[in-house]
Write an enzyme that holds these catalytic residues in place. Structure first.
Site, short mmCIF file in Angstrom:
data_model
loop_
_atom_site.label_atom_id
_atom_site.label_comp_id
_atom_site.label_asym_id
_atom_site.label_seq_id
_atom_site.Cartn_x
_atom_site.Cartn_y
_atom_site.Cartn_z
N ALA A 141 -18.95 -3.28 -3.56
CA ALA A 141 -18.44 -4.04 -2.42
C ALA A 141 -18.36 -3.11 -1.21
CB ALA A 141 -17.07 -4.64 -2.73
N ASP B 37 3.98 2.42 -4.32
CA ASP B 37 3.15 3.28 -5.15
C ASP B 37 3.24 2.73 -6.57
OD1 ASP B 37 2.07 5.24 -6.79
OD2 ASP B 37 3.00 6.91 -5.72
N VAL B 38 2.13 2.24 -7.11
CA VAL B 38 2.18 1.56 -8.41
C VAL B 38 2.44 2.52 -9.57
CG1 VAL B 38 0.75 -0.37 -7.65
CG2 VAL B 38 -0.33 1.65 -8.72
N ASN C 284 -4.77 -4.98 -7.20
CA ASN C 284 -5.97 -4.38 -6.65
C ASN C 284 -5.93 -2.85 -6.64
OD1 ASN C 284 -8.51 -4.51 -5.00
ND2 ASN C 284 -7.18 -3.59 -3.46
N ASP D 191 0.88 -1.16 0.00
CA ASP D 191 0.00 0.00 0.00
C ASP D 191 0.92 1.21 0.00
OD1 ASP D 191 -3.28 0.02 0.92
OD2 ASP D 191 -2.25 1.93 0.76
N TYR E 265 -12.60 6.93 -14.54
CA TYR E 265 -12.56 5.62 -13.88
C TYR E 265 -13.07 4.52 -14.82
CZ TYR E 265 -13.08 2.25 -10.05
OH TYR E 265 -12.97 1.16 -9.22
N LYS F 213 -10.93 1.30 -16.08
CA LYS F 213 -11.33 -0.08 -15.81
C LYS F 213 -11.61 -0.84 -17.11
CE LYS F 213 -11.12 -0.32 -11.31
NZ LYS F 213 -10.13 -1.20 -10.65
#
Length: 267
Positions: free
Chosen positions: A208, A83-84, A109, A55, A175, A179
């Site tokens: 979710a 950090d991706v 994720n 994370d 977003y 996705k």
């Protein structure tokens, strides 16, 4: 007028069955209370030899590691700030997995949302969501795929997409585009990695429920979103994690390039 959907009860939590026995699993964006954290717990319950989770929040990561180590054993749990959007940090995350024998399963994720009309959306807003959600997933797929291929590991990569990649929603252009891109990345990566025996699939959840979502979303909007669901309720994060674990397991050995909806909203 459409009738109100009654909220169906949440089913009992399913115990683990060692579906990932002996595997080293890497999970991004997993220090909170959402899908990532549920995946970490689930893979440990499913017998993973070790899980490396990341994370951007160092304090939350350390707290999560301590709690999981106390429950599952310190030798099975490792955390790494990542950090991706930073290729070097993604590489460092996979380095930790190498110390444990190398990554067998990569679960991507990390993602970032937001709400803005395309009429007011700035380049910065657009780029930030795309860089974390789509390009960040690409960086992790590439890094994990390279490590698996070099080691001769017939590994698995599971990406987190969203039903919003299939359908329109107000204020979600960035977003949704990200996705939808994750879905396309999944399909194309699956073909590229198939000669190495590496499978790549994705889940596509709708709603979710977790504490952060409840905090930032009005009761009215949550009710509206739940009414779009067949069971009249949000998924529990562990229900999404279960599908990710299935895709990562040998039960899904002939599945690659698939995007599995964890929802009734396939379109």
């Amino acid at each position: 007028m459409t009738a109100e959907r009654p909220e169906q009860p949440v089913p009992d939590y399913v115990p683990g069955h060692d579906l990932l026995a002996g595997k080293v699993v890497v999970v991004t964006a997993a220090a909170g209370a959402g899908i990532g954290a549920a995946v970490v717990r689930r893979v440990l319950e499913e017998g993973a030899r070790a899980v490396v989770f990341s994370d951007t929040h160092a304090r939350r990561l350390a707290e999560a590691e301590a709690a999981l180590a106390a429950e599952f054993g310190a030798d099975r749990v490792r955390q790494q700030v990542c950090d991706v959007t930073d290729e070097a940090q993604v590489a460092a995350l996979l380095d930790v997995a190498d110390e444990l024998g190398g990554v067998d399963v990569m679960i991507n994720n990390a993602g970032l949302g937001g709400t803005a009309s395309v009429l007011e959306m700035t380049d910065e807003q657009w780029s930030r969501v795309l860089d974390i959600t789509l390009t960040g997933t690409f960086r992790c797929v590439r890094a994990a795929g390279q490590r698996m291929a070099a080691a001769g590991t017939r590994g698995v990569i599971v990406n987190n997409a969203s039903v919003i990649g299939w359908r329109a929603q107000e204020g979600q252009a960035h977003y949704a585009a990200a996705k939808a891109g994750v879905m396309a990345l999944t399909r194309c990566s699956a073909i590229d990695l198939a000669p190495h025996g590496i499978r790549v699939n994705a889940v596509s959840p709708s709603l979710a429920m977790h504490p952060f979502l409840a905090k930032v979303t009005s009761d009215e909007l949550l009710h509206e979103l739940k009414q779009r669901e067949a069971f009249g309720r949000a998924a529990e994060p562990w229900e999404v994690a279960n599908v990710m674990v299935f895709l990562a397991s040998d039960y899904a050995s002939y599945m690659t390039g698939e995007v599995v909806a964890v929802s009734s909203q396939q379109a």
